[in-house]
Design an enzyme around this catalytic site. Structure first.
Site, PDB file in Angstrom:
ATOM      1  N   LYS A 125      38.705  35.269  48.591  1.00  0.00           N
ATOM      2  CA  LYS A 125      39.053  33.939  48.001  1.00  0.00           C
ATOM      3  C   LYS A 125      40.238  33.464  48.736  1.00  0.00           C
ATOM      4  O   LYS A 125      40.330  32.014  48.798  1.00  0.00           O
ATOM      5  CB  LYS A 125      39.196  34.188  46.500  1.00  0.00           C
ATOM      6  CG  LYS A 125      38.142  34.750  45.831  1.00  0.00           C
ATOM      7  CD  LYS A 125      38.314  34.616  44.323  1.00  0.00           C
ATOM      8  CE  LYS A 125      37.083  34.882  43.597  1.00  0.00           C
ATOM      9  NZ  LYS A 125      37.550  34.871  42.020  1.00  0.00           N
ATOM     10  N   GLY A 140      43.292  36.246  43.945  1.00  0.00           N
ATOM     11  CA  GLY A 140      42.799  34.896  43.720  1.00  0.00           C
ATOM     12  C   GLY A 140      42.334  34.537  42.325  1.00  0.00           C
ATOM     13  O   GLY A 140      42.397  33.486  41.957  1.00  0.00           O
TER      14      GLY A 140
END
Length: 276
Positions: free
Chosen positions: A74, A136
């Site tokens: 991410k 993330g």
């Protein structure tokens, strides 16, 4: 639940993908169910890339319409996209890439899904909250907690740099261990409890901490009844499980890819089918 009739692929079929270290069938089944249900000439395929930079370049080079991005990519994909949209830029984390005629736009639909679920919950906004994780997904969760009115939040992460940085960004506290603290609401933004993983039978908090909690949010969707969720649900606590999170973020991705907004009932059916 019976799947809808599959549509034949042709040269005009639009491809969407997911990029994850350990891909599941949830996103694949969710999106393909809705493509078939709505008569869209799209297909969705999951991948576990060996080279994330090459994978993102492949989105552009192969004219792939969109990609879902999961752990641990991410943040890694940020260097390879062209435009960071507000939802991704605000938390420096990407879970969706949309290819607009060769220009790669990055979004984060995790944030919106978690914010919507927190807003509709009955969690006390003045309650103490502990968030396990600093990656993330933790960024999306912590931002959503702040934006839905929670003020007493502690990020629990062994990594002092990422955990401390995340907490400081949103005005919250950071600890490496909860010690004697007993937060009312527990949030797991980690893969602990995920089926097939090394910690599938574990919880991200000690049993003493879990015993004192009155509610939880767990982002793990496979299974939706992680040990943390199951323990608190058995006690009658309010629980937000990962299947609700993944359905909300996947529905937002679906709209970004196709321009079509499915109904609440269609999302419910797709979510149910994705877990069969």
């Amino acid at each position: 639940m019976t799947a809808p009739h599959s549509r034949a692929l042709d040269r005009d079929t639009v491809l969407c993908v997911s990029l994850a270290a350990r891909p599941s069938n949830i996103g694949t089944r969710f999106h393909n169910y809705l493509y078939n249900e709505l008569g869209l000439n799209y297909v969705y395929k999951a991948f576990a890339p060996d080279d994330i930079a090459a994978a993102v370049q492949g989105i552009r080079g192969l004219q792939i319409r969109g990609a879902a991005v999961s752990m641990p990519y991410k943040e890694a994909v940020i260097d390879f996209v062209d435009v960071m949209e507000q939802s991704a830029a605000a938390i420096e984390s990407v879970n969706t890439i949309v290819n607009d005629r060769g220009v790669l736009h990055a979004y984060n639909t995790d944030y919106q899904a978690v914010a919507d679920l927190l807003a509709s919950s009955s969690f006390d906004r003045d309650a103490t909250v502990a968030v396990a994780g600093s990656g993330g997904m933790a960024k999306a969760v912590v931002a959503a907690l702040r934006d839905t009115g929670f003020t007493d939040v502690t990020v629990v992460a062994r990594n002092r740099e990422t955990g401390g940085g995340l907490a400081e960004k949103y005005g919250f506290a950071h600890v490496t261990d909860l010690g004697d603290a007993r937060p009312a609401i527990l949030v797991s933004a980690t893969p602990i409890g995920m089926s097939g993983g090394p910690a599938a039978a574990e919880m991200p908090f000690t049993r003493e901490v879990v015993a004192a909690a009155v509610g939880c949010l767990d982002v793990v969707a496979m299974p939706p009844t992680t040990p943390l969720v199951q323990t608190l649900r058995t006690r009658g606590a309010e629980v937000i499980s990962g299947d609700a999170v993944i359905a909300g973020q996947a529905a937002a991705q679906f709209t970004l890819y196709t321009g079509v907004t499915p109904t609440v009932e269609q999302i419910r059916k797709a979510s149910e089918y994705s877990r069969t």
